[in-house]
Scaffold this active site. Sequence first.
Site, PDB file in Angstrom:
ATOM      1  N   ASP A 370     -22.779  13.063  -3.174  1.00  0.00           N
ATOM      2  CA  ASP A 370     -21.967  11.736  -2.509  1.00  0.00           C
ATOM      3  C   ASP A 370     -20.725  11.204  -3.885  1.00  0.00           C
ATOM      4  O   ASP A 370     -22.239  10.825  -4.736  1.00  0.00           O
ATOM      5  CB  ASP A 370     -22.957  10.977  -2.333  1.00  0.00           C
ATOM      6  CG  ASP A 370     -22.512   9.686  -1.031  1.00  0.00           C
ATOM      7  OD1 ASP A 370     -21.365  10.114  -0.469  1.00  0.00           O
ATOM      8  OD2 ASP A 370     -21.884   8.707  -1.765  1.00  0.00           O
ATOM      9  N   GLU A 399     -18.406  15.519  -3.469  1.00  0.00           N
ATOM     10  CA  GLU A 399     -17.099  14.834  -2.537  1.00  0.00           C
ATOM     11  C   GLU A 399     -17.203  14.384  -3.245  1.00  0.00           C
ATOM     12  O   GLU A 399     -17.498  12.922  -3.188  1.00  0.00           O
ATOM     13  CB  GLU A 399     -18.766  13.987  -1.631  1.00  0.00           C
ATOM     14  CG  GLU A 399     -18.229  13.491  -0.299  1.00  0.00           C
ATOM     15  CD  GLU A 399     -17.693  11.765  -0.571  1.00  0.00           C
ATOM     16  OE1 GLU A 399     -17.048  11.001   0.578  1.00  0.00           O
ATOM     17  OE2 GLU A 399     -17.869  10.922  -1.587  1.00  0.00           O
TER      18      GLU A 399
END
Lengths: 642, 642
Positions: A370, A399
Amino acid sequence: MVEGVSPLVDGGRFPIKRVIGDRVVVEADAFADGHDAVSAVVRHRAVGGDWVEVPMEALGNDRWRAAFTVGAIGRHEYTVAAWTDPWATWRGDLAKRLDAGQDVAVDLRIGALLVEAASARAAAAGAEEDAADLERWAERLRAGSAARSALDDELDLPMRRHPDRSHETTFEPVLGITVDPVHARFSSWYELFPRSASPEAGRHGTLRDVIDRLAYVDGLGFDVLYLPPIHPIGRTFRKGPNNVTTASPDDPGVPWAIGGPEGGHMAVHPDLGTIDDVDALVAAARLRGIRVALDIAFQASPDHPWVREHPTWFRQRPDGTVQYAENPPKKYQDIYPFDFESEDWPGLWRALHGVFEYWIDHGIEIFRVDNPHTKAFPFWEWAIGELKRDHPEVLFLAEAFTRPKVMYRLAKVGFSQSYTYFTWRTHKQELTDYFLELSRPPIADFFRPNVWPNTPDILHETLQLGGRPMFEARFVLAATLAAAYGIYGPAFELGENVPREPGSEEYRDSEKYELRHWDLERPDSLAPLIQAVNRIRHEHPALHSNEGLAFHEIDNDALLAYTKRSPDGDDIVLTVVSLDPKAARAGTLRLHHGALGLDPGRGIRATDLLEGGSEVWAGDGPRIALEPGRRQAMILQLAPAR
Amino acid sequence: MVEGVSPLVDGGRFPIKRVIGDRVVVEADAFADGHDAVSAVVRHRAVGGDWVEVPMEALGNDRWRAAFTVGAIGRHEYTVAAWTDPWATWRGDLAKRLDAGQDVAVDLRIGALLVEAASARAAAAGAEEDAADLERWAERLRAGSAARSALDDELDLPMRRHPDRSHETTFEPVLGITVDPVHARFSSWYELFPRSASPEAGRHGTLRDVIDRLAYVDGLGFDVLYLPPIHPIGRTFRKGPNNVTTASPDDPGVPWAIGGPEGGHMAVHPDLGTIDDVDALVAAARLRGIRVALDIAFQASPDHPWVREHPTWFRQRPDGTVQYAENPPKKYQDIYPFDFESEDWPGLWRALHGVFEYWIDHGIEIFRVDNPHTKAFPFWEWAIGELKRDHPEVLFLAEAFTRPKVMYRLAKVGFSQSYTYFTWRTHKQELTDYFLELSRPPIADFFRPNVWPNTPDILHETLQLGGRPMFEARFVLAATLAAAYGIYGPAFELGENVPREPGSEEYRDSEKYELRHWDLERPDSLAPLIQAVNRIRHEHPALHSNEGLAFHEIDNDALLAYTKRSPDGDDIVLTVVSLDPKAARAGTLRLHHGALGLDPGRGIRATDLLEGGSEVWAGDGPRIALEPGRRQAMILQLAPAR
């Protein structure tokens, strides 16, 4: 001189990426001063193994090429070496002299010296037979009795086995190759929230429910199951439904607000289950050929044990509080970022590395990371380097939806795959330009796209407004433009398309903040299309990589036509997608036959992979008609008709 | 992160080339993880001098740019440094917080810490006034009494003078710039054989005759006078007229067969004069602004003193003779190449370096180097490096008509200019492609073309067959396409165009093998055109560099139209040349106005620089008509009509 080596990323600072079984094609300029003949080789090895040499072929204009196959996962290396070759020079010159009828007595004596030296090299290398052969040849040349036969292969072959490489140059630096498993390039991802996986509405889903859901995911044809964070969720500043800042005691919170009294990044949320359930899920998925990907979000809720145990890993504000995440004027008081400039950065780095190691021990081989762009690049280069050294099969998906150069840098420092701008590339020219950029060197050498029509954070306007036809279009685009793609389900296949408010890309009643219950059996589910396309993906090598992509002319602005071709050239898949969710569209397709190796004169057999049937195209380009509600996209296999 | 720096040659392995006074424009990608503001500078210096920093401007998409001027001849260096800027980050965030009406009490305390630290840096740097100012600002921020005024320039300016660069990254390696005198890029060369410079037919010309010829060369507008080798010529295997292998005792031999009993590379042919005559010629030329370029041909006749004094500098054949030059099956027994693989290569290298030093001591600043590609690249990199360190004004022209990558490598290792393939680029598309390649990065950053319509070795077929119109066409092309060009005269201006035999590029009765006598006063001489074009070259900055070249559409295959534009954009010269020497040609010119910064709506004034007069072009493109015998080319200055 050896220069202009390709592939090459930033002068060799970063490795290229390949998957096991790939042929690596290396080119270089190699030349010397003067008129001497040059020979060149590509040298390659698995790190720690022996170097292997592959002779390079001259392409003209001092360009050389060779290829080799990477047969093992892990780090490989390659470089190019070249040398002036007195034997090839002498041999070429002798032929010209003989053709001109010149006296070559002295030339044969020069040749004898070259052959004698080769004989000595052969002897030193233990090639006794070659050494003796060459010694005999040297005698004949010295005796002047072997003018024309000195050009024979019988002499040339042993001479080439023992070349004089005293004037050899090797390209520096040695270049790296990260060789990954095949699914680093070709994989179909399915994301779901385990807490919404309960078959009963209102009950918190568990990892055991996810095990039960595997049959569904497998049936759709996906091979990576990606779970948002499964850790305990913080209570301080917990968010309620639709991101309100006042949560009721029953609200489950946001999975990315990681950490509570029950533990942090190496704990399992008690409502989801236990670490044993994780192990069971990984094992059950593996039986179906599905890999479980975990979300690694390096941030902490205020209740994360590390906030207490390692206060120096977080930045303090002058008022003694911990610095929360911000994007001024927005404040995310439920999230504390780690301070990568902490004085105890070595401790922090080791702890974060340890999080990966913990989950690798539990069978996780894929991590979706993330927001990696908000952490230090050197951390990623170090951590991924260490982890891939010890576990070369492990993959990392970045991401990052930040600026292009930052995304490319993350790929260079080690991420195996990356999210892309696909979601926001909606027009014909945008899609064409972007996928050409991604599928060609230099980008394709280090950056692997993983494209998503939706994520829990992004419900694009086209899906909000375009209804089911647009879901079909965006799905087919994702699954055929990119070798790796994914959907966030069941929201996707069930056509969930209401935004939190007009103009927002957030879902209304998003699973990020609350439990949802999904009716997988709904008759309007896109499941049949998804299943069919994933089957086509598996059956067609053309769709297993990104490099063989070509776009074709079709005279309608809403129709996008492109082919993918397998590296061996045998499999060609044509996709035509209508980007218009409202009106029927038709156009004449003009295939770029040269890019496909197809001879239009022989006719082209087009087999419909979605609806069955086939036809032969000859002469003018075929007319393609697509209509929302009837068919939004075609996927065809192309082959010579005879 | 700092990457994607331009200009950059082979990752920084080789320097770029510029001339004194050039603005060097540097770009780079600079970015950081996270959301922090980034600042970047270009750092540059003359080697040995102090580093100077120039702030870079953000162009968007993480690209940055700055420029600086190189104000001295010699080696310069540059690199790019960037850092995350906590002050700029804090300041930008504060503005957003204030706009959102947030409480910024803690933020001001954070700002106070930044300002305090800057105050300490200012004090350490001796900037007492800034230090005191900043300390007062810190107090105000700590007191929470300066929210909106914390954004004032009054605080920002001293903060920017004392930035926190603790997180600075510098691009590596440091990049080199070879800064040459202006004539390294812009010069007009005239080659003549001194032995043919006598005003009396049949008498061997001398260097004193060349001094008398200076007025003619100067009158034509040339500023470099290039002389083939002026050394003693070997007698062994001396060649006779038209390259016959049996010379009579009176034949003067080939100037490139260097060395006799009278001396070698540091001696003057007795028939040409003495070293004092060389000094006199150099001095007389300098008074006219003409530089004398000498030919350096590193090879020896069998009679060269070094053959006896340094036998190890030559390769021995097995029969004990010295290896002569060859291009099998051709043999050049009058020429011995040096053996760059000699065991005494250090001695050979020093001796060759000494040849340059000798002539530099005699005022020579330009060397035309014969066949550099048959000598070792490392020798050139070393020798030119040493010579330019000690004599940065000295220039080297590579006479290499070999493969493109070899020619580019010679430029990379140090040659200031190079001969080109211009002579063999005769069609519209060939000329367009080639000059675009030469005038753009990366080539233009290290390779400077010097183009010649003829040389003593190359009488191209187009000149053999095209007569005077083709001489005019090729001359205008050379003089306007390239900032540096030359002709071999008087053969060129007198239209000498008979080959030794059909299909040959050699001249019949070439001066390479015999004395010639030229009638400079012939009425058909091209001298008036040459004079006019050289005057135009001097008067128009557009023609002083290669970078501002653009080709324009004109609907006739034999018409080539191109402009050059000065770096400041003010001077634009349009040239249209007919490549057809037989028939009249006409076409409509469509100027690419964007490339010229001209607004067609305002009208364009076109001034005829060769024939005088001007007209205004408006609306449709003008019609251009050229006719052999009347005019073969036009050179026009373009400017806004109003």
